[in-house]
Design a protein around this motif. Structure first.
Motif, mmCIF file in Angstrom:
data_model
loop_
_atom_site.group_PDB
_atom_site.id
_atom_site.type_symbol
_atom_site.label_atom_id
_atom_site.label_comp_id
_atom_site.label_asym_id
_atom_site.label_seq_id
_atom_site.Cartn_x
_atom_site.Cartn_y
_atom_site.Cartn_z
ATOM 1 N N GLY A 187 -12.985 2.372 2.634
ATOM 2 C CA GLY A 187 -12.563 1.060 2.167
ATOM 3 C C GLY A 187 -13.678 0.324 1.474
ATOM 4 N N GLU A 188 -14.679 1.090 0.993
ATOM 5 C CA GLU A 188 -15.839 0.458 0.366
ATOM 6 C C GLU A 188 -15.518 -0.199 -0.967
ATOM 7 O OE1 GLU A 188 -17.332 4.282 2.437
ATOM 8 O OE2 GLU A 188 -15.613 3.628 1.252
ATOM 9 N N HIS A 189 -14.552 0.360 -1.692
ATOM 10 C CA HIS A 189 -14.227 -0.150 -3.027
ATOM 11 C C HIS A 189 -12.719 -0.380 -3.103
ATOM 12 C CE1 HIS A 189 -18.307 0.885 -4.125
ATOM 13 N NE2 HIS A 189 -18.105 2.112 -3.699
ATOM 14 N N MET A 190 -12.329 -1.635 -2.936
ATOM 15 C CA MET A 190 -10.917 -1.990 -2.875
ATOM 16 C C MET A 190 -10.486 -2.810 -4.091
ATOM 17 S SD MET A 190 -9.578 -0.795 -0.029
ATOM 18 C CE MET A 190 -8.086 -1.795 -0.084
ATOM 19 N N VAL A 191 -9.241 -2.600 -4.486
ATOM 20 C CA VAL A 191 -8.610 -3.406 -5.526
ATOM 21 C C VAL A 191 -7.271 -3.881 -4.970
ATOM 22 C CG1 VAL A 191 -7.522 -3.394 -7.798
ATOM 23 C CG2 VAL A 191 -9.716 -2.240 -7.462
ATOM 24 N N SER A 245 -5.311 12.486 -0.475
ATOM 25 C CA SER A 245 -4.659 11.429 0.304
ATOM 26 C C SER A 245 -5.604 10.249 0.510
ATOM 27 C CB SER A 245 -4.195 11.972 1.662
ATOM 28 O OG SER A 245 -5.282 12.515 2.387
ATOM 29 N N CYS A 246 -6.317 9.847 -0.543
ATOM 30 C CA CYS A 246 -7.209 8.695 -0.441
ATOM 31 C C CYS A 246 -6.400 7.464 -0.008
ATOM 32 C CB CYS A 246 -7.891 8.441 -1.775
ATOM 33 S SG CYS A 246 -9.004 9.775 -2.288
ATOM 34 N N TYR A 247 -6.937 6.746 0.961
ATOM 35 C CA TYR A 247 -6.160 5.702 1.632
ATOM 36 C C TYR A 247 -7.130 4.688 2.231
ATOM 37 C CZ TYR A 247 -2.232 4.114 4.658
ATOM 38 O OH TYR A 247 -1.223 3.410 5.264
ATOM 39 N N PRO A 248 -6.808 3.398 2.213
ATOM 40 C CA PRO A 248 -7.743 2.383 2.721
ATOM 41 C C PRO A 248 -7.684 2.235 4.242
ATOM 42 C CG PRO A 248 -5.794 1.315 1.859
ATOM 43 C CD PRO A 248 -5.615 2.782 1.593
ATOM 44 N N HIS A 280 6.465 -4.694 -9.852
ATOM 45 C CA HIS A 280 6.271 -4.179 -8.495
ATOM 46 C C HIS A 280 5.219 -3.085 -8.552
ATOM 47 C CE1 HIS A 280 7.559 -3.091 -4.370
ATOM 48 N NE2 HIS A 280 7.220 -1.858 -4.735
ATOM 49 N N HIS A 281 4.278 -3.134 -7.627
ATOM 50 C CA HIS A 281 3.199 -2.154 -7.590
ATOM 51 C C HIS A 281 3.413 -1.149 -6.462
ATOM 52 C CE1 HIS A 281 0.746 -4.376 -10.498
ATOM 53 N NE2 HIS A 281 1.139 -5.467 -9.873
ATOM 54 N N MET A 282 2.928 0.073 -6.696
ATOM 55 C CA MET A 282 3.107 1.158 -5.744
ATOM 56 C C MET A 282 1.862 2.034 -5.805
ATOM 57 S SD MET A 282 6.391 3.656 -5.852
ATOM 58 C CE MET A 282 6.512 5.194 -4.963
ATOM 59 N N VAL A 283 1.423 2.549 -4.646
ATOM 60 C CA VAL A 283 0.184 3.304 -4.578
ATOM 61 C C VAL A 283 0.454 4.749 -4.169
ATOM 62 C CG1 VAL A 283 -2.102 3.442 -3.517
ATOM 63 C CG2 VAL A 283 -1.058 1.205 -3.936
ATOM 64 N N VAL A 284 -0.292 5.658 -4.786
ATOM 65 C CA VAL A 284 -0.214 7.072 -4.464
ATOM 66 C C VAL A 284 -1.611 7.647 -4.614
ATOM 67 C CG1 VAL A 284 0.250 7.821 -6.840
ATOM 68 C CG2 VAL A 284 1.099 9.205 -4.936
ATOM 69 N N CYS A 285 -1.838 8.819 -4.061
ATOM 70 C CA CYS A 285 -3.057 9.561 -4.363
ATOM 71 C C CYS A 285 -2.606 10.949 -4.783
ATOM 72 C CB CYS A 285 -3.981 9.637 -3.149
ATOM 73 S SG CYS A 285 -5.502 10.571 -3.494
ATOM 74 N N THR A 286 -2.623 11.225 -6.067
ATOM 75 C CA THR A 286 -2.056 12.469 -6.567
ATOM 76 C C THR A 286 -2.902 13.693 -6.248
ATOM 77 O OG1 THR A 286 -3.091 12.072 -8.732
ATOM 78 C CG2 THR A 286 -0.805 11.337 -8.444
ATOM 79 N N THR A 292 -8.316 6.957 -5.749
ATOM 80 C CA THR A 292 -9.338 7.993 -5.888
ATOM 81 C C THR A 292 -10.373 7.802 -4.791
ATOM 82 O OG1 THR A 292 -10.857 6.700 -7.264
ATOM 83 C CG2 THR A 292 -9.070 7.865 -8.401
ATOM 84 N N ALA A 293 -11.336 8.698 -4.734
ATOM 85 C CA ALA A 293 -12.417 8.554 -3.757
ATOM 86 C C ALA A 293 -13.238 7.305 -4.039
ATOM 87 C CB ALA A 293 -13.308 9.796 -3.782
ATOM 88 N N GLU A 294 -13.196 6.805 -5.290
ATOM 89 C CA GLU A 294 -13.974 5.620 -5.660
ATOM 90 C C GLU A 294 -13.192 4.321 -5.494
ATOM 91 O OE1 GLU A 294 -13.763 8.346 -7.778
ATOM 92 O OE2 GLU A 294 -15.653 9.121 -6.973
ATOM 93 N N LEU A 295 -11.872 4.381 -5.657
ATOM 94 C CA LEU A 295 -11.067 3.163 -5.613
ATOM 95 C C LEU A 295 -9.835 3.359 -4.738
ATOM 96 C CD1 LEU A 295 -10.908 1.658 -9.230
ATOM 97 C CD2 LEU A 295 -12.001 0.683 -7.211
ATOM 98 N N ARG A 296 -9.592 2.385 -3.875
ATOM 99 C CA ARG A 296 -8.386 2.378 -3.069
ATOM 100 C C ARG A 296 -7.690 1.034 -3.266
ATOM 101 N NH1 ARG A 296 -11.776 5.940 -0.822
ATOM 102 N NH2 ARG A 296 -10.921 7.696 0.356
ATOM 103 N N TYR A 297 -6.372 1.062 -3.197
ATOM 104 C CA TYR A 297 -5.586 -0.108 -3.559
ATOM 105 C C TYR A 297 -4.838 -0.694 -2.368
ATOM 106 C CZ TYR A 297 -6.508 1.536 -8.268
ATOM 107 O OH TYR A 297 -7.139 1.948 -9.412
ATOM 108 N N LEU A 298 -4.677 -2.015 -2.409
ATOM 109 C CA LEU A 298 -3.863 -2.747 -1.449
ATOM 110 C C LEU A 298 -2.834 -3.541 -2.238
ATOM 111 C CD1 LEU A 298 -3.326 -3.872 1.462
ATOM 112 C CD2 LEU A 298 -4.872 -5.751 0.838
#
Length: 222
Positions: free
Chosen positions: A102-106, A124-127, A115-121, A174-180
């Motif tokens: 959770g070091e780099h969150m957006v 399974s990157c996850y906050p 409407h926004h939706m999150v995936v890790c293609t 991604t490993a660099e960015l995770r979304y909420l």
């Protein structure tokens, strides 16, 4: 730092049924993980009790509760809302929710038009610090592929029906960015406390595969 996002304004045909539960390949993976845990425990490399405490912490104490507090604060505090938009990592950390994964969150905000939706293609990157352990379906290959190709169809299978003209934007973690995802505040909650509002925020609503509970709705796990 590269990452992909996708805009979708209309539904696409379903390619395959979407199963939110574990698939056979995930079941096999679970068995392998348990076997590995047993071997490591037998060799004295891990303490099963400590591992159970760690898992319970992320599932029940962190779970989606941290994220729900972040969302509720953004709903009641315009200053925090703006800070979350500008620098989600710092805003979330100010509430004490930080750490690995959770070091780099957006933070992305749902509104009347999008409407926004999150995936890790890729994996399974996850906050973890704000949402706890990822649900099984988030890690499944069908979700990871279809969320990008057919987000409206996937949402329908989660029971989410959006207005036809409402755009869907899919964010690829991604490993660099995770979304909420910050869902829209339910109507009829004027004057509610931050604690009361947090009870309406579900895990799925912060991934974008669900919506907040409505006032008076029965509590649920997600």
């Amino acid at each position: 730092m590269a990452h992909d996002d996708h805009d979708h304004d209309h539904a696409h045909p379903h390619d395959h049924p979407h199963d939110h539960d574990a698939h056979s390949e995930l079941g096999e993976m679970d068995l392998r993980v348990r076997a590995l845990e047993s071997v490591l425990a037998e060799k004295g490399y891990i303490d099963p009790a400590a591992l159970d405490v760690l898992i319970d912490t992320y599932q029940t104490k962190i779970g989606p509760r941290n994220g729900a507090r972040v969302v509720a604060r953004a709903w009641v505090d315009p200053g925090f809302h703006d800070w979350l938009q500008r620098d989600a990592t710092a805003a979330i950390a100010s509430l004490g929710f930080t750490g690995r994964q959770g070091e780099h969150m957006v933070a992305v905000f749902n509104d009347d038009s999008q409407h926004h939706m999150v995936v890790c293609t890729l994996c399974s990157c996850y906050p973890w610090p704000v949402l706890g352990l990822p649900p099984t379906w988030y890690k499944s290959a069908p979700y990871r592929s279809r969320a990008v190709r057919d987000p409206r169809g996937v949402l329908a299978e989660f029971g989410v029906q959006l207005p036809p003209g409402k755009a869907i934007r899919v964010w690829d973690s991604t490993a660099e960015l995770r979304y909420l995802v910050v869902p829209q505040r339910p109507a009829g909650t004027e004057g509610w406390s931050e604690e009361q509002l947090a009870e309406l925020v579900t895990r799925d609503s912060m991934i974008g595969t669900g919506l907040p509970r409505q006032p008076g709705a029965a509590p649920c796990a997600t």
